[in-house]
Design an enzyme around this catalytic site. Structure first.
Site, short mmCIF file in Angstrom:
data_model
loop_
_atom_site.label_atom_id
_atom_site.label_comp_id
_atom_site.label_asym_id
_atom_site.label_seq_id
_atom_site.Cartn_x
_atom_site.Cartn_y
_atom_site.Cartn_z
N LYS A 81 0.90 -1.12 0.03
CA LYS A 81 0.02 -0.20 -0.18
C LYS A 81 0.84 1.12 -0.01
O LYS A 81 0.74 2.34 -0.80
CB LYS A 81 -1.02 0.03 1.34
CG LYS A 81 -2.17 -1.05 0.89
CD LYS A 81 -3.00 -0.97 2.21
CE LYS A 81 -4.17 -2.32 2.14
NZ LYS A 81 -4.33 -2.92 3.44
N LYS A 128 -6.86 -11.36 -15.69
CA LYS A 128 -7.64 -11.57 -14.71
C LYS A 128 -8.98 -10.58 -14.64
O LYS A 128 -8.61 -9.20 -15.03
CB LYS A 128 -6.76 -11.20 -13.57
CG LYS A 128 -7.66 -11.49 -11.87
CD LYS A 128 -6.40 -10.93 -10.86
CE LYS A 128 -6.99 -10.92 -9.55
NZ LYS A 128 -7.78 -10.05 -8.85
N LYS A 141 -12.10 -5.32 -10.99
CA LYS A 141 -12.75 -3.94 -11.38
C LYS A 141 -11.84 -3.06 -11.72
O LYS A 141 -12.25 -2.01 -12.33
CB LYS A 141 -13.77 -3.57 -9.98
CG LYS A 141 -13.03 -3.04 -8.90
CD LYS A 141 -14.11 -2.97 -7.62
CE LYS A 141 -13.39 -2.96 -6.48
NZ LYS A 141 -12.89 -4.31 -5.70
P1 ADP Z 1 -11.23 -6.94 -7.75
O1 ADP Z 1 -9.83 -7.26 -8.40
O2 ADP Z 1 -12.15 -6.78 -8.79
O3 ADP Z 1 -10.59 -5.47 -7.00
P2 ADP Z 1 -11.06 -7.55 -4.79
O4 ADP Z 1 -9.43 -7.48 -5.13
O5 ADP Z 1 -11.98 -6.65 -4.45
O6 ADP Z 1 -11.51 -7.78 -6.44
O7 ADP Z 1 -11.19 -9.35 -4.78
C1 ADP Z 1 -12.56 -9.63 -3.65
C2 ADP Z 1 -12.44 -11.11 -3.78
O8 ADP Z 1 -12.52 -11.92 -4.90
C3 ADP Z 1 -10.70 -11.73 -3.23
O9 ADP Z 1 -11.05 -12.69 -2.30
C4 ADP Z 1 -10.26 -12.23 -4.49
O10 ADP Z 1 -9.53 -13.27 -4.29
C5 ADP Z 1 -11.65 -12.57 -5.43
N1 ADP Z 1 -11.38 -12.42 -6.84
C6 ADP Z 1 -11.41 -11.24 -7.50
N2 ADP Z 1 -11.07 -11.05 -8.78
C7 ADP Z 1 -10.87 -12.66 -8.96
C8 ADP Z 1 -10.80 -13.23 -10.14
N3 ADP Z 1 -10.62 -12.67 -11.49
N4 ADP Z 1 -10.55 -14.54 -10.02
C9 ADP Z 1 -10.87 -15.31 -8.93
N5 ADP Z 1 -10.99 -14.73 -7.56
C10 ADP Z 1 -11.24 -13.37 -7.64
#
Ligand code: ADP
Ligand code: TRP
Length: 320
Positions: free
Chosen positions: A110, A189, A192
């Site tokens: 961070k 991957k 968001k």
């Molecule tokens: P983002 O990447 O959309 O910001 P987050 O980091 O908030 O998503 O992830 C929230 C949860 O969802 C975490 O536990 C993360 O491991 C899971 N997650 C997010 N994107 C994926 C993905 N593409 N495949 C598998 N798990 C995911």
């Protein structure tokens, strides 16, 4: 076995979140006595907007209940409905070496991303330790990125027990290996932050449009295609039975099957898969009193355990 996990409210639920985080979390309720909470105190380290905070917290509650969380089996609560964690966090703070926190990857990442160092950011793992230890959890299922925080929790608990007597159960992290990364519209991957997501509770038409815009190679309709190299197929697999997968793979390899048709099948499959959850979410949204009641009841259950642990810890350090 007592299982606990926390989830940070993190925006609109997408398919990656669903398969990577939510479905494994929902399976906990089959494995033992489950506690699942919305980590809103933790979210304060990155959200400084009261309305966004309320919305995020409400959305994640609706998402989980719509997707099958059974509040009879799982104590589902908001972290901020359990203020006891702060008292415990303070007791733990005093046995937590500063160096242990400074070495946490998540903290260092961070800072490297330019986020200002705050006490909250540094103390994040101590609050997380309090969340876990307060219910005396045995197992903590988390993503790989959170494993170190559970190890910090173990270190803190071992040190506290050593200094003051056996107060805390030492928890084990459980890292789910089964879920591969869910790809997004562009094959990276799904995230968001890449703008390549397929939302679960988004507008149906809009979602279909997004699926139709998925990136593929430029093979013509007639050419045989490799299902394993195709993004559409990788997503299709998440929803399809073995037979449906084999059937689509055969049609890919035979040629004469266009990507447009595959996208349509994917969109239909996805719509059907989430339709009951979508309906349930709409019902829940119309009944905020019910959702609030679930969270309050979950907090009451978890707080019974919390009261016992905090009292033991207070006694152990000499506050009582
Ligand atoms: P983002 O990447 O959309 O910001 P987050 O980091 O908030 O998503 O992830 C929230 C949860 O969802 C975490 O536990 C993360 O491991 C899971 N997650 C997010 N994107 C994926 C993905 N593409 N495949 C598998 N798990 C995911
Ligand atoms: N830090 C976790 C995350 O960002 C959320 C969390 C807070 C948590 N407290 C917890 C997870 C306790 C497991 C146990 O994903």
């Amino acid at each position: 076995m007592r299982i606990l996990s926390g989830i940070q409210p993190s925006g609109k639920l997408h398919i990656g979140n669903y398969f990577g985080m939510m479905r494994p979390a929902l399976r906990l309720q089959e494995q033992g006595e489950a506690y699942l909470f919305i980590a809103d105190y933790h979210a304060l380290t990155s959200v400084a907007d009261a309305e966004a905070m309320r919305r995020g917290s409400r959305d994640v509650a609706l998402d989980f209940l719509a997707c099958g969380l059974d509040p009879e089996r799982t104590a589902f609560y908001r972290q901020s409905d359990m203020p006891e964690v702060h008292e415990l966090a303070w007791l733990l703070s005093n046995v937590t070496p500063l160096g242990l926190l400074e070495r946490c990857h998540s903290y260092k990442d961070k800072l490297a991303r330019g986020i200002a160092a705050s006490h909250g950011l540094l103390a994040y793992p101590v609050l997380m330790a309090a969340d876990i230890l307060i219910v005396q959890a045995n197992v903590v299922p988390v993503g790989r990125d959170q494993k170190q925080h559970v190890e910090v929790t173990r270190d803190i608990a071992i040190k506290f027990n050593h200094l003051f007597g056996e107060v805390f159960t030492i928890p084990e992290p459980q890292i789910s290996e089964e879920v591969a990364v869910v790809p997004g519209l562009d094959g990276q991957k799904m995230s968001k932050s890449y703008g390549n997501t397929i939302e679960i509770f988004g507008d149906v038409k809009q979602t279909r449009k997004r699926i139709m815009s998925m990136v593929t190679d430029s093979k013509t309709l007639e050419e045989p295609k490799d299902p394993d190299a195709c993004n559409i197929f990788r997503l299709y697999k998440l929803f399809a039975t073995e037979e449906q997968q084999a059937d689509l793979a055969r049609r890919y390899r035979a040629g004469g099957m266009g990507y447009g048709a595959a996208k349509k099948e994917l969109a239909d499959m996805l719509e059907a898969y989430f339709a009951p959850m979508r309906a349930r979410r709409a019902e829940l949204e119309a009944d905020p009193g019910y959702v609030e009641g679930v969270l309050k009841a979950g907090a009451a259950r978890a707080r019974e355990l919390a009261a016992v642990t905090v009292q033991r810890a207070r006694r152990a350090v000499g506050l009582e």
